[in-house]
Design a protein around this motif. Structure first.
Motif, PDB file in Angstrom:
ATOM      1  N   LYS A 137      -1.201 -12.566  -4.623  1.00 50.64           N
ATOM      2  CA  LYS A 137      -0.117 -11.655  -4.990  1.00 50.64           C
ATOM      3  C   LYS A 137       0.991 -11.642  -3.934  1.00 50.64           C
ATOM      4  N   ASP A 138       1.197 -12.799  -3.303  1.00 51.62           N
ATOM      5  CA  ASP A 138       2.267 -12.946  -2.300  1.00 51.62           C
ATOM      6  C   ASP A 138       2.115 -11.956  -1.149  1.00 51.62           C
ATOM      7  N   THR A 139       0.846 -11.636  -0.810  1.00 46.00           N
ATOM      8  CA  THR A 139       0.610 -10.628   0.233  1.00 46.00           C
ATOM      9  C   THR A 139       0.709 -11.201   1.635  1.00 46.00           C
ATOM     10  N   VAL A 140       0.449 -12.489   1.777  1.00 44.66           N
ATOM     11  CA  VAL A 140       0.466 -13.103   3.110  1.00 44.66           C
ATOM     12  C   VAL A 140       1.314 -14.371   3.054  1.00 44.66           C
ATOM     13  N   VAL A 357       0.692  -5.933   3.904  1.00 46.06           N
ATOM     14  CA  VAL A 357      -0.027  -6.499   2.753  1.00 46.06           C
ATOM     15  C   VAL A 357       0.124  -5.595   1.524  1.00 46.06           C
ATOM     16  N   VAL A 358      -0.111  -4.301   1.699  1.00 49.55           N
ATOM     17  CA  VAL A 358      -0.053  -3.375   0.561  1.00 49.55           C
ATOM     18  C   VAL A 358       1.380  -3.271   0.031  1.00 49.55           C
ATOM     19  N   THR A 359       2.372  -3.306   0.920  1.00 50.80           N
ATOM     20  CA  THR A 359       3.781  -3.282   0.484  1.00 50.80           C
ATOM     21  C   THR A 359       4.092  -4.503  -0.383  1.00 50.80           C
ATOM     22  N   LYS A 360       3.694  -5.682   0.094  1.00 52.14           N
ATOM     23  CA  LYS A 360       3.970  -6.910  -0.658  1.00 52.14           C
ATOM     24  C   LYS A 360       3.180  -6.945  -1.971  1.00 52.14           C
ATOM     25  N   ASP A 441       4.128   2.913 -22.549  1.00 57.80           N
ATOM     26  CA  ASP A 441       3.903   4.166 -21.810  1.00 57.80           C
ATOM     27  C   ASP A 441       3.076   3.927 -20.545  1.00 57.80           C
ATOM     28  N   GLU A 442       2.049   3.082 -20.680  1.00 55.43           N
ATOM     29  CA  GLU A 442       1.190   2.773 -19.514  1.00 55.43           C
ATOM     30  C   GLU A 442       1.998   2.061 -18.443  1.00 55.43           C
ATOM     31  N   LEU A 443       2.798   1.092 -18.849  1.00 58.52           N
ATOM     32  CA  LEU A 443       3.605   0.351 -17.881  1.00 58.52           C
ATOM     33  C   LEU A 443       4.597   1.267 -17.187  1.00 58.52           C
ATOM     34  N   LYS A 444       5.163   2.205 -17.927  1.00 58.07           N
ATOM     35  CA  LYS A 444       6.112   3.146 -17.316  1.00 58.07           C
ATOM     36  C   LYS A 444       5.422   3.971 -16.217  1.00 58.07           C
ATOM     37  N   ALA A 445       4.175   4.404 -16.515  1.00 57.41           N
ATOM     38  CA  ALA A 445       3.428   5.194 -15.530  1.00 57.41           C
ATOM     39  C   ALA A 445       3.102   4.340 -14.289  1.00 57.41           C
ATOM     40  N   ILE A 446       2.726   3.097 -14.553  1.00 57.96           N
ATOM     41  CA  ILE A 446       2.389   2.194 -13.437  1.00 57.96           C
ATOM     42  C   ILE A 446       3.615   1.934 -12.581  1.00 57.96           C
ATOM     43  N   ILE A 447       4.719   1.665 -13.216  1.00 56.25           N
ATOM     44  CA  ILE A 447       5.952   1.376 -12.476  1.00 56.25           C
ATOM     45  C   ILE A 447       6.371   2.584 -11.639  1.00 56.25           C
ATOM     46  N   ASP A 448       6.261   3.769 -12.203  1.00 52.42           N
ATOM     47  CA  ASP A 448       6.597   4.985 -11.447  1.00 52.42           C
ATOM     48  C   ASP A 448       5.701   5.128 -10.222  1.00 52.42           C
ATOM     49  N   LYS A 449       4.436   4.862 -10.450  1.00 51.81           N
ATOM     50  CA  LYS A 449       3.466   4.979  -9.341  1.00 51.81           C
ATOM     51  C   LYS A 449       3.769   3.959  -8.252  1.00 51.81           C
ATOM     52  N   LEU A 450       4.001   2.701  -8.639  1.00 49.68           N
ATOM     53  CA  LEU A 450       4.265   1.648  -7.662  1.00 49.68           C
ATOM     54  C   LEU A 450       5.565   1.917  -6.906  1.00 49.68           C
ATOM     55  N   ARG A 451       6.581   2.400  -7.606  1.00 47.97           N
ATOM     56  CA  ARG A 451       7.842   2.728  -6.930  1.00 47.97           C
ATOM     57  C   ARG A 451       7.658   3.884  -5.947  1.00 47.97           C
ATOM     58  N   HIS A 452       6.809   4.823  -6.324  1.00 46.23           N
ATOM     59  CA  HIS A 452       6.515   5.948  -5.420  1.00 46.23           C
ATOM     60  C   HIS A 452       5.845   5.440  -4.137  1.00 46.23           C
ATOM     61  N   ILE A 453       4.930   4.480  -4.297  1.00 52.29           N
ATOM     62  CA  ILE A 453       4.248   3.924  -3.120  1.00 52.29           C
ATOM     63  C   ILE A 453       5.233   3.210  -2.217  1.00 52.29           C
ATOM     64  N   LEU A 454       6.136   2.463  -2.818  1.00 54.73           N
ATOM     65  CA  LEU A 454       7.118   1.720  -2.023  1.00 54.73           C
ATOM     66  C   LEU A 454       8.139   2.642  -1.367  1.00 54.73           C
ATOM     67  N   ASP A 455       8.468   3.723  -2.021  1.00 54.43           N
ATOM     68  CA  ASP A 455       9.498   4.630  -1.497  1.00 54.43           C
ATOM     69  C   ASP A 455       8.938   5.659  -0.522  1.00 54.43           C
TER      70      ASP A 455
END
Length: 800
Positions: A137-140, A357-360, A441-455
C-alpha cells in the motif's frame, strides 16, 4: 576502447576504497535498521518469502527455493550466508519470537549446524505477517534491486517494535551492536505509554520494560546496568543460569541447570564443567550429565556426599559460562547512519516510522476509496438514466465510440465511462441498484474516517495504539528471564577448589620446603628426609592441603603459602627453596613455620628478637589475600633479628635466656595484642654487649638445656626459674669466671618425651642422651661434652 591510466597515491586509493567498503558493510550488511529491527539480508529473506506467497497460512516450502529467490532477485552473495541468516530467524533460542517457521533440523543450542537447505522446509511465522503487512500500500520506499530487474523495500512497515523484541547482534567496520531481546507485551506497553507521554523518563519506562527477556530464560542481575543501557545505549549486566538442587535416592545432591545464559553453547559448557572435574580444579563433582531432551534443557551435576553445593555452584559461576556478563551496545542505523541509542530514542524512531507508515497507508486507502466512490457515483447516475445509456451504446460504432459519446452527452469521466461500458447485464437489476447505494454510503463513511485520520494527528496515533494493542493481545507471552536488582557477589570456597588430603609439610634450616603424602612419609621415616649436605630438618608438620603455611624469617616477615600450592614431592627428594615461591632478601632465612586452618581469632603468635624485643599478635591478623611477596609480621631494626616464634591459644609462661647467662621468666599476659607492623616491647633488660639466645614457652614439666661456647652442656629444672615481670634484668644461671667465662650459644626447652640431643658446629655434630646430662643448680656451668678446639664453634642445639 581507450586505456586511461590514473596516477594516484596508494594512500588515497586505499583510503577511498576502504571508506566505501566500510560504508557499505555498516549500512548494508551488519547493523539493523532502527525502524524494523532487521539487517538487509533478513529483510530480503522475509520479503522474498512474502512476495512468493510463502506465508504462515500456506504449506511449507523447501528452503533452497527461498534461498534461490533471495540470491536471484535481491542479495548477490553466497547461498551459505543467506541460509545461515534464514536458519537464525527460525531458532527459538536466539530470537524471542521466531520470524520463520522451519521443518527439519535447524540447528541446536549446542551449536550443531542445521541440515542442508535441500532438506529443510520453511515459511513465514504468523508474527512476520505483522512486519510485512500493508507493504503493497505504498507504505515504505522501494529501490531497484542489484540488477534493476525488480524492486525491493528499503524497510518493512513493521507493525511491532521488532528491534527491541528480538534484539540484534553484529560487527562491522568500527561499529558493533548487541541489543538483547525483550518481552513483546512489555515493549508494546512501554510504546503505548510513550505515545501518551513523549516526555516519559527512562525510570518510568522501566516500570513497563523491566529489562531484557532472553529466549533462554535465566536470571538477570544488575538493574543499574539495565538503566544505564536504556539511558545511554551502553551498560553491563550479569546473566546467571537457573540452578536447582535435587536430592538423589542415595542421599547425594545434584545441581540441576534448567536455563543457561543467552547465546552460551550448552555442549561447550558441559564439556568445561567436566574438564574442571577431571582436572580436579574443583573437588566434589562426581559426574556431569547432559540430560536435555524434548521436554527441555537439563544439565545434572552430581556431587559427592557432604559437599557444600553452594560453594560448588559459586565456583562454577566464576569459572564457567554458567554465569556470563552481557554488555549492551545498542547501535542501529538511524537516518542512514549508525547511532548509539537509548530505549527512548529507539521507541521514538520506531513511532516516527509508524506515523509515516500509517499516514501513507491511510492516504493509499483514501485514494482507493475515492476512486471507487467516483466509479460508484458514475454507475448510480448511469442506472438512473439506464434506457438512454443503453440506447446510446447500441447506436455507437464500438467501445471507444460509446465511451466518447457517454462523456460528451452525459458528462461522465473517462473512468466512469469505462466502468459503464464494461458493466455486465445482470448488474442492471433492482437489487444491484440498492447495493450500489449501500456501497456509496459505506465508502462515504470510510473516506470521512480516513480524512479524519490524516487531518488529526491524535486520531492517527490512536490507530497506531489500537494496532499495537491488538498485536500485544495476540502474541503476548510470559516473561522468561527473572530480574534481580543486585549482582550477587561470588565467594569461592577453598574447600571446593582443593581436594582435602592430609599431608606432611617440611622445612629445612636452609629454607627448603615441600609437602609430602603420608604414604611417602610413612614409607621412608623421618630420618630419611632428602636434604643438601650441611642442611637438616627444621620442622615437619602434620597438616592438610586446605591449610595455609606461615613461614617466618629472621627479618620479621612471614610468607603466606597455601599448602595445596606446594608441589607434592617425595620425602626423600629435596623440595623447592622458599625463595622460588616468594622472593627473599640475600641475608634473609627461615627460622620457623606453622600451619593455619581457619585463622580464627582464638590464638596468638609471639615473636621475639635477638635484641630483647617481643610482641604478641592475633592469628586473624595474618590472613591475607595477596601473597606474592613477604609480609610484615614485626617491625625489626637493622641490627636486630627475630630468633623465636611461638603460637599460644591461652596464657603461658615465657622464659628468656641471654648469651651472658641471664634468665627472665614472666607470664604471656604481660604482652598486649598489637598489630603486625608494631615493633613490640622490651622483653628483657639486657646488659651491655649481651643478646637473647632463647625465648620460649616453658611449663613445670619442662627442663632447659643450654650449650656454652666452651663445649659444656647445662640442664636446669623449671624450679630454678623465678617468675617475675617483663623488662627486668632477670637472674644469673652461670657461674662467673674471671678468665674465659662460659657464654650460652644455644638452648632448648626439653619436653617430657624428648630423649636425645644433638649439638652442631660448622662441620660436624655430636649426639647424646638427655638423661646423661644431670640437672644442676643455678650457679654452675654444667659439664663438658665436646672439645671445641677439635669439634669447632657450636652454632646449634637440637633435642628430639
Amino acid at each position: 576502447m581507450s586505456e586511461v591510466i590514473q596516477d594516484l597515491s596508494l594512500e588515497d586509493v586505499i583510503g577511498d576504497r576502504f571508506g566505501r567498503y566500510s560504508k557499505y558493510i555498516i549500512q548494508e550488511r551488519a547493523l539493523p535498521d532502527v525502524r524494523d529491527g532487521l539487517k538487509p539480508v533478513q529483510r530480503r529473506i522475509l520479503y522474498a518469502m512474502y512476495d512468493s506467497g510463502n506465508t504462515y497460512d500456506k504449506n511449507f516450502r523447501k528452503s533452497a527455493k527461498t534461498v534461490g529467490d533471495v540470491i536471484g532477485q535481491y542479495h548477490p552473495h553466497g547461498d551459505t550466508s543467506v541460509y545461515d541468516a534464514m536458519v537464525r530467524l527460525s531458532q527459538d533460542w536466539k530470537l524471542r519470537h521466531v520470524l520463520i517457521e522451519m521443518h527439519g533440523n535447524n540447528g541446536s543450542i549446542d551449536n550443531d549446524p542445521a541440515a542442508a537447505m535441500r532438506y529443510t522446509e520453511a515459511k513465514l511465522s504468523q508474527i512476520s505477517e505483522e512486519l510485512v503487512r500493508d507493504i503493497n500500500k505504498d507504505t515504505v520506499p522501494f529501490m531497484p534491486n542489484y540488477d534493476d530487474t525488480t524492486k525491493e523495500p528499503m524497510v518493512l512497515p513493521a507493525r511491532l517494535p521488532n528491534l527491541l523484541i528480538n534484539g540484534s547482534t553484529g560487527i562491522s567496520a568500527g561499529y558493533a551492536t548487541d541489543i538483547p531481546p525483550h518481552n513483546l507485551a512489555e515493549v508494546i506497553q512501554a510504546t503505548l505509554k510513550y505515545i501518551d507521554n513523549p516526555d516519559i523518563t527512562v525510570s518510568q519506562l522501566m516500570r513497563y520494560v523491566k529489562g531484557p527477556d532472553f529466549p533462554t530464560g535465566a536470571i538477570i542481575q544488575g538493574v543499574d546496568g539495565i538503566k544505564k543501557a536504556y539511558e545511554t545505549g551502553k551498560g553491563k549486566i550479569v546473566v546467571r543460569s537457573t540452578v536447582d538442587v535435587e536430592t538423589l535416592r542415595n542421599g547425594r545432591k545434584e545441581l540441576v541447570v534448567t536455563e543457561i545464559p543467552y547465546e552460551v553453547n550448552k555442549s561447550s559448557l558441559v564439556k568445561k564443567i567436566d574438564e574442571l572435574r577431571a582436572d580436579k580444579k574443583v573437588d566434589g563433582i562426581l559426574e556431569v550429565r547432559d540430560e536435555t531432551d524434548r521436554t527441555g534443557l537439563r544439565i545434572a551435576i552430581e556431587l559427592k556426599k557432604d559437599v557444600n553445593h553452594e560453594a560448588v555452584a559459586n565456583y562454577l559461576y566464576k569459572n564457567t559460562d554458567l554465569q556470563v556478563s552481557y554488555s549492551f551496545n545498542m547501535v542501529a542505523i538511524s537516518d542512514g547512519r549508525p547511532k548509539l541509542m537509548g530505549i527512548r530514542e529507539i521507541i521514538d524512531s520506531y513511532l516516527n516510522h509508524q506515523v509515516d507508515v500509517v499516514t501513507k497507508r491511510t492516504q493509499y486507502d483514501l485514494n482507493q476509496a475515492e476512486s471507487r466512490m467516483h466509479i460508484v457515483e458514475g454507475l448510480m447516475k448511469a442506472l438512473s438514466i439506464l434506457d438512454e445509456v443503453i440506447q446510446l451504446i447500441r447506436n455507437s460504432k464500438n467501445k471507444k465510440d460509446a465511451k466518447e459519446n457517454l462523456i460528451e452527452k452525459y458528462e461522465f469521466t473517462e473512468a466512469q465511462a469505462e466502468a459503464i461500458v464494461m458493466l455486465q447485464l445482470y448488474r442492471l437489476t433492482n437489487t444491484d441498484i440498492v447495493q450500489l447505494q449501500n456501497e456509496h454510503d459505506e465508502l462515504k463513511a470510510i473516506i470521512d474516517k480516513l480524512r479524519h485520520i490524516l487531518d488529526n494527528h491524535d486520531a492517527l496515533l490512536a490507530v497506531i495504539k489500537e494496532e499495537l494493542t491488538e498485536i500485544r493481545k495476540k502474541f503476548k507471552t510470559e516473561r522468561r528471564s527473572v530480574i534481580e536488582a543486585e549482582i550477587s557477589e561470588i565467594k569461592i570456597d577453598k574447600e571446593v577448589m582443593v581436594p582435602s588430603e592430609n599431608v606432611i609439610l617440611s622445612v629445612t634450616r636452609h629454607g627448603y620446603i615441600k609437602r609430602t603424602s603420608l604414604r611417602s612419609f610413612n614409607a621412608s621415616g623421618v630420618e630419611e628426609i632428602g636434604v643438601k649436605d650441611g642442611d637438616s630438618l627444621l620442622k615437619y608438620i602434620d597438616t592438610n592441603t586446605l591449610d595455609t603455611a606461615l613461614v617466618f624469617t629472621n627479618k620479621g616477615r612471614y610468607l603466606f603459602i597455601p599448602v595445596h600450592k606446594l608441589a607434592d614431592i617425595k620425602w626423600k627428594d629435596l623440595g623447592q627453596h622458599v625463595s622460588q615461591i616468594v622472593p627473599l632478601e640475600d641475608d634473609e632465612f627461615v627460622i620457623d613455620a606453622y600451619c593455619e586452618n581457619d585463622f580464627k581469632p582464638d590464638a596468638y603468635y609471639i615473636i621475639a628478637t635477638r635484641n630483647g624485643m617481643i610482641k604478641k599478635s592475633n592469628v586473624s591478623m595474618f590472613k591475607t589475600t595477596r601473597y606474592n611477596k613477604p609480609l610484615v609480621a614485626m617491625k625489626v631494626k637493622e641490627n636486630d633479628a627475630v630468633i623465636d616464634i611461638m603460637r599460644i591459644s591461652d596464657e603461658q609462661t615465657l622464659t628468656v635466656l641471654t648469651h651472658k647467662g641471664m634468665s627472665l621468666t614472666y607470664p604471656s599476659e604481660e604482652l598486649s595484642d598489637t598489630g603486625l607492623r608494631a615493633a613490640g616491647v622490651k622483653s628483657i633488660n639486657l646488659k651491655a654487649e649481651d643478646y637473647v639466645v632463647l625465648t620460649q614457652i616453658v611449663a613445670p614439666e619442662n627442663t632447659i638445656l643450654m650449650a656454652t661456647h666452651r663445649g659444656a652442656l647445662k640442664r636446669i629444672d623449671y624450679r630454678v626459674l623465678q617468675l617475675a615481670k617483663r623488662a627486668q634484668r632477670g637472674i644469673t644461671l652461670l657461674k662467673e669466671l674471671k678468665g674465659n667465662p662460659h657464654r650460652i650459644v644455644a638452648a632448648c626447652v626439653i619436653q617430657p618425651d624428648d630423649t636425645s640431643y644433638t649439638i652442631f658446629s660448622t662441620n660436624q655434630q655430636e649426639s647424646g642422651l638427655i638423661k646423661d646430662i644431670h640437672l644442676t643448680e643455678q650457679y654452675t656451668n654444667g659439664s663438658f661434652v665436646v672439645d671445641v678446639d677439635e669439634f669447632g664453634e657450636i652454632n646449634n642445639l637440637v633435642v628430639e
